[in-house]
Write a protein that holds these residues in place. Structure first.
Motif, PDB file in Angstrom:
ATOM      1  N   GLU A  26      -0.682  -4.594  -3.228  1.00 31.12           N
ATOM      2  CA  GLU A  26       0.811  -3.965  -3.036  1.00 31.12           C
ATOM      3  C   GLU A  26       1.165  -4.209  -4.326  1.00 31.12           C
ATOM      4  OE1 GLU A  26       2.565  -5.437   0.373  1.00 31.12           O
ATOM      5  OE2 GLU A  26       1.254  -4.732   1.643  1.00 31.12           O
ATOM      6  N   ALA A  29      -0.145  -2.205  -7.125  1.00 32.43           N
ATOM      7  CA  ALA A  29       0.171  -0.491  -7.019  1.00 32.43           C
ATOM      8  C   ALA A  29       1.476   0.043  -7.733  1.00 32.43           C
ATOM      9  CB  ALA A  29      -0.035  -0.272  -5.496  1.00 32.43           C
ATOM     10  N   ARG A  30       2.354  -1.298  -7.691  1.00 32.92           N
ATOM     11  CA  ARG A  30       3.795  -0.935  -8.208  1.00 32.92           C
ATOM     12  C   ARG A  30       3.820  -1.120  -9.542  1.00 32.92           C
ATOM     13  NH1 ARG A  30       4.946  -2.778  -3.040  1.00 32.92           N
ATOM     14  NH2 ARG A  30       6.146  -0.869  -1.816  1.00 32.92           N
ATOM     15  N   GLY A  31       2.844  -2.036 -10.198  1.00 35.57           N
ATOM     16  CA  GLY A  31       2.792  -2.107 -11.835  1.00 35.57           C
ATOM     17  C   GLY A  31       1.676  -3.179 -11.991  1.00 35.57           C
ATOM     18  N   ASN A  32       1.274  -3.024 -13.346  1.00 33.17           N
ATOM     19  CA  ASN A  32       0.470  -4.079 -13.685  1.00 33.17           C
ATOM     20  C   ASN A  32       0.923  -5.367 -13.878  1.00 33.17           C
ATOM     21  OD1 ASN A  32      -1.164  -1.570 -14.032  1.00 33.17           O
ATOM     22  ND2 ASN A  32      -1.171  -1.522 -16.336  1.00 33.17           N
TER      23      ASN A  32
ATOM     24  N   LEU B  93       0.610   5.068  -2.709  1.00 33.37           N
ATOM     25  CA  LEU B  93       1.158   4.288  -3.897  1.00 33.37           C
ATOM     26  C   LEU B  93       0.211   4.460  -5.189  1.00 33.37           C
ATOM     27  CD1 LEU B  93       2.263   0.782  -2.622  1.00 33.37           C
ATOM     28  CD2 LEU B  93       3.852   2.364  -3.577  1.00 33.37           C
ATOM     29  N   ARG B  97       1.089   6.181  -8.800  1.00 29.12           N
ATOM     30  CA  ARG B  97       0.983   5.633  -9.976  1.00 29.12           C
ATOM     31  C   ARG B  97       0.178   6.433 -10.991  1.00 29.12           C
ATOM     32  NH1 ARG B  97       0.327   0.008 -12.227  1.00 29.12           N
ATOM     33  NH2 ARG B  97       1.712   1.097 -13.697  1.00 29.12           N
TER      34      ARG B  97
END
Lengths: 120, 120
Positions: A26, A29-32, B93, B97
């Motif tokens: 999760e 999926a929003r950012g590395n 998601l 991305r």
């Protein structure tokens, strides 16, 4: 049911069978994020987080790249497409079974109705 | 992401992380069977099949009932609804991305275009 690679499915479902690993997915999926950042975020040792990321990487759910002393993580090529398809097909079979059962019950009920009327 | 019971998700995904157990679910979705019939079908010892059915039962994917000396199995109350929802949200998601990344690339490309023209 969907034709699939049993080994791949074993790895992806096993990777999902842990709350921390689902949380890492999760998060990514929003950012590395680096392994150090993930370990901090999930209040876990670096060694523990490395193991979890390793399991996710084996399943194709995460890819990692070492830049200097930092290992960066991002979501991998597997986006659970086939897994969702397999489970959806299972759910459709499940629904079909119980709908069939409902129909049998309905038939039994409607067969009983004339007798009920006669008694009245 | 979907609010869910971590323990339930751990159990259901772990139950799905085995090819025989997925096969048993596909089989039971088509019709009930005894543990002996399942062991025969999957060419497995009765003890081995009992363990697999136990894992599926713990996850709510199978229910069993003992009638005399025979233990009958049928699909359980869990139809993977929440699991599918969690995975579908993850996939959304994932897509978002990579769509965002595509947009950045498109923007960089369109920013480069005037320079390319000047060179010509």
């Amino acid at each position: 049911m969907v034709q699939h690679s049993p080994t791949h499915f074993n790895a992806s479902f096993a990777a999902l069978a842990d709350a921390t690993r689902r949380g890492v997915l999760e998060q990514l999926a929003r950012g590395n994020a680096s392994i150090t950042e993930l370990a901090d975020k999930f209040d876990m040792s670096l060694t523990g987080m490395k193991k979890h990321v390793g399991v996710l990487e084996q399943a194709g759910l995460v890819t990692t790249e070492k830049v200097g002393r930092v290992r960066n993580c991002k979501i991998g090529p597997c986006r659970l497409e086939e897994e969702i398809e397999w489970m959806s097909q299972y759910r459709r079979l499940w629904d079909a079974r119980f709908e069939a059962l409902d129909r049998v019950i309905e038939q039994l009920k409607s067969r009983d109705k004339p007798n009920v009327r006669k008694k009245r």
